[in-house]
Scaffold this active site. Structure first.
Site, PDB file in Angstrom:
ATOM      1  NE  ARG A  98      -2.380  -1.267   3.504  1.00  0.00           N
ATOM      2  CZ  ARG A  98      -2.845  -0.971   4.707  1.00  0.00           C
ATOM      3  NH1 ARG A  98      -3.983  -0.336   4.822  1.00  0.00           N
ATOM      4  NH2 ARG A  98      -2.184  -1.314   5.786  1.00  0.00           N
ATOM      5  NE  ARG A 102     -12.883   2.307   3.357  1.00  0.00           N
ATOM      6  CZ  ARG A 102     -12.631   1.760   4.538  1.00  0.00           C
ATOM      7  NH1 ARG A 102     -11.774   2.328   5.352  1.00  0.00           N
ATOM      8  NH2 ARG A 102     -13.220   0.655   4.914  1.00  0.00           N
ATOM      9  CG  ASP A 112     -25.996  -4.571  10.908  1.00  0.00           C
ATOM     10  OD1 ASP A 112     -27.080  -4.003  11.091  1.00  0.00           O
ATOM     11  OD2 ASP A 112     -25.010  -4.458  11.678  1.00  0.00           O
ATOM     12  CG  HIS A 116     -21.716   9.054   6.003  1.00  0.00           C
ATOM     13  ND1 HIS A 116     -23.043   8.704   5.914  1.00  0.00           N
ATOM     14  CD2 HIS A 116     -21.021   7.908   5.888  1.00  0.00           C
ATOM     15  CE1 HIS A 116     -23.135   7.403   5.734  1.00  0.00           C
ATOM     16  NE2 HIS A 116     -21.921   6.889   5.721  1.00  0.00           N
TER      17      HIS A 116
HETATM   18  N1  GLN Z   1     -24.053  -2.331  12.902  1.00  0.00           N
HETATM   19  C1  GLN Z   1     -23.103  -1.733  12.029  1.00  0.00           C
HETATM   20  C2  GLN Z   1     -22.603  -0.436  12.632  1.00  0.00           C
HETATM   21  O1  GLN Z   1     -23.346   0.232  13.249  1.00  0.00           O
HETATM   22  C3  GLN Z   1     -23.665  -1.461  10.643  1.00  0.00           C
HETATM   23  C4  GLN Z   1     -22.632  -0.926   9.697  1.00  0.00           C
HETATM   24  C5  GLN Z   1     -23.093  -0.771   8.255  1.00  0.00           C
HETATM   25  O2  GLN Z   1     -24.233  -0.648   7.973  1.00  0.00           O
HETATM   26  N2  GLN Z   1     -22.190  -0.755   7.328  1.00  0.00           N
HETATM   27  O3  GLN Z   1     -21.468  -0.058  12.480  1.00  0.00           O
END
Ligand code: GLN
Ligand code: ZN
Length: 756
Positions: free
Chosen positions: A16, A516, A600, A695
């Protein structure tokens, strides 16, 4: 003699190096010319490496400091107004202003959107075209690279995105037809072709992965128009398709004034014999025989059998290539020190894939298959390895397939039982799972790995983090709490490390976007779970509070999508294995008294096949995988899922079929627009549309949050709504997370009062 070539090579460097240099440059620790030197050095190194591995024709033009689609935009002077400089020139930092919104020099302005490059995990910067967009040869740094390659005496081809794919990838203002820009774009490509002719370039590979899609007639026509109108002069043109089968288009393509066509032979089954018949003998047929998307050692014996008849007929008009650019693959397997030698012998990274092409070329040339036979010995050994096969898992999968995966009580009835237990207020508040991952948590893990702290010390420290998260959530007055995921380095790796069937590389980095990179875990065998993975942390969190704590798992579809999968088993079957392992964890959480479990699936949508006609088949097994890990619970156990994106309209029926009691989604950035999908479809279960964007470090305004919740309430019954951020908080600071959540809870309280 057939030619070996790679369609493109990773640019980040085996360790990297490019990432490091970029980040140093952005921080002001090195100069532009130092960064450019690093780029130049890496290019030279990668060309040399490919040459030494046996590549006859090395790619030039595949390098990018940030993104190669962005480079194409700059090449043609496509720079959004907000990033244009006063003198109209494109400076070096322009790419970073477009990519990141800021750079060491020049004005800051919102970065361009980023999106996935077809079905890969690489993200490109979406070109922004205005209605009158002109395309003029502008940024000439590509020609410096050509000069570098010439100075090194390389036999090379130039590699660039083709016009139709480039246009397809971009976005235009509403009401503008993208295809109306094609003539102007072709004008730009013609300037490029003329300049390449003047520079004496011999081969140009134009990448048209759009051919893997099911294109509308208008876009199919764009292919015809483009390749008929471009005057290539002395240049030889290789039209490169990849990521899918293009048989349907071949009859039209073979009439175009091209010099060769590249076929991806590993993404989808493809009738090579039929393609060979269609592709005229004076064309190069470039066989993308070595998979550029995965890390497995190639089955060269099979490849040899496939290609031998073509080679006998076509000779040097048969080229041997990687299926697609090696960008999607780690650089060099020889760096790996910690893999079991046996397991290591099953893999090939970018450099090894180039060597495979050489081996294949020699075998075809000499008709001697001894070398490839011995190269393939580890594949045989893999077939019988106990690291791969676990009959208990295979039997469990067969049994599961014979069973139904549905919950036994319909949502409308079980939600009542859940509510009786949970006693949640109207508009319950919760978060998505992770709390801030400060650098000291990451250090803790490094210290544990390096043996600087004991397992016990590690556990204590993580418990402190959990306690901190619980205390904060109680103070804030959230209704459903989370433990905060402090123990997780990454949501896939954390589970992969505890499951049988996974291995991990040390340097298997793949570029995701800009600087990244991700290091996907590798699924080598049947997957099983031998111990609890999350129960102790979750129970500890639950012991600290009267409020319900959500258990937090990564779903089977996402586990699969973000790993390198094995290729001897279908994706559907791998997902099923993951699902059964996760089902055991769900059970264990439930037995430990956890009443809400979130599974998730942020990668659910990205798994969709490129060809829409194949979507349903994917959705069927993906939904099934989710249900198998979530349905074997008591009626009163509440299942949540989370997906962090906003395009649901076209798969909403499948989302509903997953039958999670609650789904949390990203909607704050689109201003709740996407809830339209849920409105038209009458989504039956509960939904938590994200009410602020995690974000951003900015603290959301109270009125803004209230307005969003009101908007959601306008589209869905109040009883169906939850209130939560739009994703996990791990990238935020504690201070930011606390301030934003306080606003969220307050907004919710005020609304509850107003509504009452
Ligand atoms: N449970 C995970 C978090 O809160 C979900 C992350 C995601 O959706 N990429 O970090
Ligand atoms: Zn998310």
């Amino acid at each position: 003699m057939s030619t070996t070539h790679s369609l493109g090579f990773p640019r980040i460097g085996n360790k990297r190096q490019l990432k490091r240099a970029l980040e140093q440059y952005w921080q002001g620790d090195i100069t532009q010319s130092e960064l450019e030197q690093t780029g130049k050095k890496l290019r030279a190194e990668h060309w040399r490496l490919q040459q030494q591995a046996g590549i006859d024709l090395v790619p030039v033009g595949d390098f990018a400091f940030y993104d190669h689609i962005l480079n194409t935009s700059l090449l043609f002077g496509v720079v959004p107004k907000r990033h244009q400089s006063a003198d109209g020139k494109i400076d070096f930092d322009c790419q970073f202003r477009i990519g990141r919104g800021r750079a060491p020099t020049g004005p800051a302005a919102a970065a361009s959107d980023m999106t996935k490059w077809f079905n890969t995990n690489y993200h490109y910067l979406v070109p922004e075209f205005d209605a009158e967009q002109q395309f003029q040869l502008s940024d000439l740094s590509l020609f410096q690279q050509i000069d570098e390659a010439k100075a090194l005496g390389l036999h090379f081809k130039l590699v660039l995105p083709g016009p139709v794919t480039y246009l397809h990838c971009g976005k235009v203002a509403e009401g503008v037809d993208k295809l109306s820009l094609l003539p102007a774009l072709l004008n730009g490509y013609q300037q490029l072709l003329d300049a390449l002719n003047a520079a004496g370039v011999q081969w140009l590979q134009l990448d048209e992965p759009v051919l893997a899609l099911e294109l509308s007639p208008a876009w199919q026509k764009a292919i015809q128009t483009s390749y008929r109108s471009l005057q290539k002069g002395q240049l030889k043109l290789l039209l490169a398709s990849y990521f899918g089968d293009i048989s349907g288009y071949l009859p039209q393509l073979v009439d175009l004034p091209l010099d060769g066509i590249h076929l991806d032979l590993s993404a989808e089954p493809c009738d090579l014999a039929a393609a060979d018949l269609l592709i005229p003998p004076h064309f190069v047929l470039s066989a993308g025989i070595i998979n550029g998307r995965n890390i497995w050692r190639g089955d060269l014996t099979k490849a040899y059998q496939q290609l031998k008849p073509l080679f006998d007929r076509r000779g040097d008009k048969l080229w041997l290539g990687t299926s697609c650019s090696l960008l999607h693959c780690p650089v060099d397997l020889t760096l790996e020190q910690q893999l079991q030698p046996q397991v290591k012998s099953w893999f090939a990274f970018a450099r090894q894939k180039c060597e495979e092409l050489k081996l294949l070329q020699q075998a075809l040339q000499n008709g001697d298959t001894q070398a490839i036979t011995s190269y393939c010995l580890p594949l045989k050994d893999r077939k019988n390895s106990t690291l791969v096969h676990n009959s208990a898992v295979q039997q469990a999968c067969e049994r599961a397939k014979a069973e139904k995966a549905d919950r036994t009580l319909p949502f409308a009835k079980r939600i009542k039982l859940q509510q009786q237990q949970l006693q949640l207020p109207l508009l319950p508040t919760t978060t998505i799972g992770s709390f801030p991952q400060s650098s000291d948590i990451r250090k803790l893990r490094l210290d544990l790995k390096a043996g600087r702290i004991s397992e016990q010390q590690y556990q204590q420290q993580i418990e402190q983090q959990i306690a901190k998260a619980i205390t904060l959530q109680e103070q804030l007055g959230l209704d459903v709490l989370v433990h905060g995921e402090a123990e997780r380095n990454d949501m896939v790796e954390y589970f992969g490390e505890q499951l049988q069937g996974y291995v991990f590389s040390q340097f298997g980095w793949v570029q995701s976007y800009g600087s990244r990179c991700v290091k996907p875990p590798i699924i080598i065998g049947d997957i099983s779970r031998s111990a609890d993975m999350t129960v102790s942390w979750t129970s500890y969190a639950q012991s600290l509070t009267q409020k319900p704590v959500k258990g937090m798992l990564t779903g089977p579809v996402t586990m699969l999508a973000w790993s390198f999968p094995r290729e001897d088993l279908s994706r559907a079957d791998i997902a099923l294995q993951l699902s059964l392992a996760l089902a055991d964890e769900v059970k264990a959480l439930e037995q430990a008294g956890i009443q809400i479990i979130q599974i998730d699936e942020p990668a659910f949508r990205e798994g969709l096949p490129l060809k829409q006609s194949q979507w349903q088949q994917y959705l069927d097994w993906a939904v099934d995988a989710f249900k198998r890990c979530s349905s074997k619970v008591q009626h009163s156990t509440q299942i949540h899922t989370h997906m962090c994106y906003s395009e649901f309209n076209d798969i909403i029926a499948a989302i509903a079929a997953m039958d999670a009691d609650v789904i949390t989604i990203e909607t704050s950035r689109s201003n709740m627009e996407l809830l339209g999908a849920f409105e038209d479809f009458a989504y039956p279960n509960q939904i938590g549309p994200g009410v602020y964007d995690i974000h951003s470090p900015n603290v959301p305004q109270l009125d803004w949050i209230k307005q969003l919740i009101n908007k959601a309430a306008g589209k869905l019954p109040l009883q169906q709504l939850w209130v939560n951020p739009d994703c996990g908080l791990k990238t935020r600071s504690w201070q930011e997370a606390e301030a934003a959540l306080a606003q969220m809870v307050q907004a919710c309280r005020e609304l509850r009062q107003e509504l009452a």
